[in-house]
Design an enzyme around this catalytic site. Structure first.
Site, PDB file in Angstrom:
ATOM      1  N   CYS A 122       0.833  -1.209   0.000  1.00  0.00           N
ATOM      2  CA  CYS A 122       0.000   0.000   0.000  1.00  0.00           C
ATOM      3  C   CYS A 122       0.869   1.262   0.000  1.00  0.00           C
ATOM      4  O   CYS A 122       1.466   1.580  -1.021  1.00  0.00           O
ATOM      5  CB  CYS A 122      -1.007  -0.041   1.153  1.00  0.00           C
ATOM      6  SG  CYS A 122      -2.389   1.106   0.929  1.00  0.00           S
TER       7      CYS A 122
ATOM      8  N   HIS B 298      -3.087  -5.031   1.559  1.00  0.00           N
ATOM      9  CA  HIS B 298      -2.497  -5.346   2.866  1.00  0.00           C
ATOM     10  C   HIS B 298      -2.530  -6.855   3.124  1.00  0.00           C
ATOM     11  O   HIS B 298      -3.435  -7.344   3.794  1.00  0.00           O
ATOM     12  CB  HIS B 298      -3.273  -4.629   3.976  1.00  0.00           C
ATOM     13  CG  HIS B 298      -3.122  -3.152   3.959  1.00  0.00           C
ATOM     14  ND1 HIS B 298      -2.097  -2.507   4.606  1.00  0.00           N
ATOM     15  CD2 HIS B 298      -3.856  -2.190   3.346  1.00  0.00           C
ATOM     16  CE1 HIS B 298      -2.213  -1.207   4.410  1.00  0.00           C
ATOM     17  NE2 HIS B 298      -3.262  -0.984   3.645  1.00  0.00           N
TER      18      HIS B 298
ATOM     19  N   GLU C 266      -0.742  -8.436   5.165  1.00  0.00           N
ATOM     20  CA  GLU C 266      -0.482  -8.658   6.590  1.00  0.00           C
ATOM     21  C   GLU C 266      -1.753  -8.649   7.428  1.00  0.00           C
ATOM     22  O   GLU C 266      -1.745  -9.088   8.578  1.00  0.00           O
ATOM     23  CB  GLU C 266       0.513  -7.614   7.113  1.00  0.00           C
ATOM     24  CG  GLU C 266      -0.039  -6.235   7.367  1.00  0.00           C
ATOM     25  CD  GLU C 266      -0.239  -5.358   6.129  1.00  0.00           C
ATOM     26  OE1 GLU C 266      -0.618  -4.191   6.308  1.00  0.00           O
ATOM     27  OE2 GLU C 266      -0.029  -5.827   4.983  1.00  0.00           O
TER      28      GLU C 266
END
Length: 185
Positions: A75, A165, A167
């Site tokens: 991002c 994202h 994660e």
């Protein structure tokens, strides 16, 4: 092997968790000197203008431009790696791409999408929060994935960039790919 996560903002713990699930040591990078201790660096999401200001303030920009360190930007981290951002110059100038900020809308327009990411998997969950997209790629940049015709994942040499994202999900395959194919090679 040690993989660093730039710990100025963003989901640092979540990235470290993905590094550890991949079987490697993850460390939060808070000082420029720590860059000499790592084999690769993840640039997390957040707000790209703030991230750049903090990187300037703590001296990361100059050091990262000099280092030949594999990097993975998610991002805002993708925006920081880009050579061009909309109608302005890039920051680290590592990926030969042009990025358009917030191209999927505002915070309320956030969404998740299952992605087919070339060379990794065809069922990666992508979380898009005020996400950018890659509007243009130059020679040498490999497109790894698109959503609705917009490029959302690329690699070039030892640099990997995604608009989303990874994660924020339990799926750490992209992080493992970065470590095992772009650092260990």
């Amino acid at each position: 092997m040690k993989i660093g996560v730039l710990a100025l903002q963003g989901a640092v713990r979540e990235h470290i968790r993905h590094i550890e699930l991949s079987g490697y040591e993850g460390i939060a990078i808070k000082r420029v000197e720590q860059l000499d201790e790592i084999d690769g660096l993840i640039l997390p999401g957040g707000e790209s203008t703030t991230l750049r200001r903090l990187m300037d303030l703590y001296g990361f920009k100059e050091k990262l431009q000099q280092l030949d360190l594999p990097m993975f930007g998610t991002c805002a981290g993708l925006i920081v790696l880009a050579k061009n951002v909309e109608n302005e110059s890039g920051y680290l100038n590592k990926l030969d791409i042009t990025v358009e900020r917030n191209s999927f809308g505002r915070q309320v327009d956030s969404f998740e999408s299952e992605l087919d990411i070339k060379g990794i998997a065809n069922d990666i969950e992508g979380v898009f929060i005020r996400a950018p997209h890659i509007a243009k790629v130059d020679n040498g940049v490999e497109i790894l994935s698109k959503v609705g015709g917009k490029i959302v994942a690329v690699k070039q040499g030892q640099y990997l960039g995604v608009s989303f994202h990874p994660e924020l999900t339990d799926d750490y395959r992209i992080t493992k790919y970065f470590i095992e194919h772009m650092i260990k090679h």
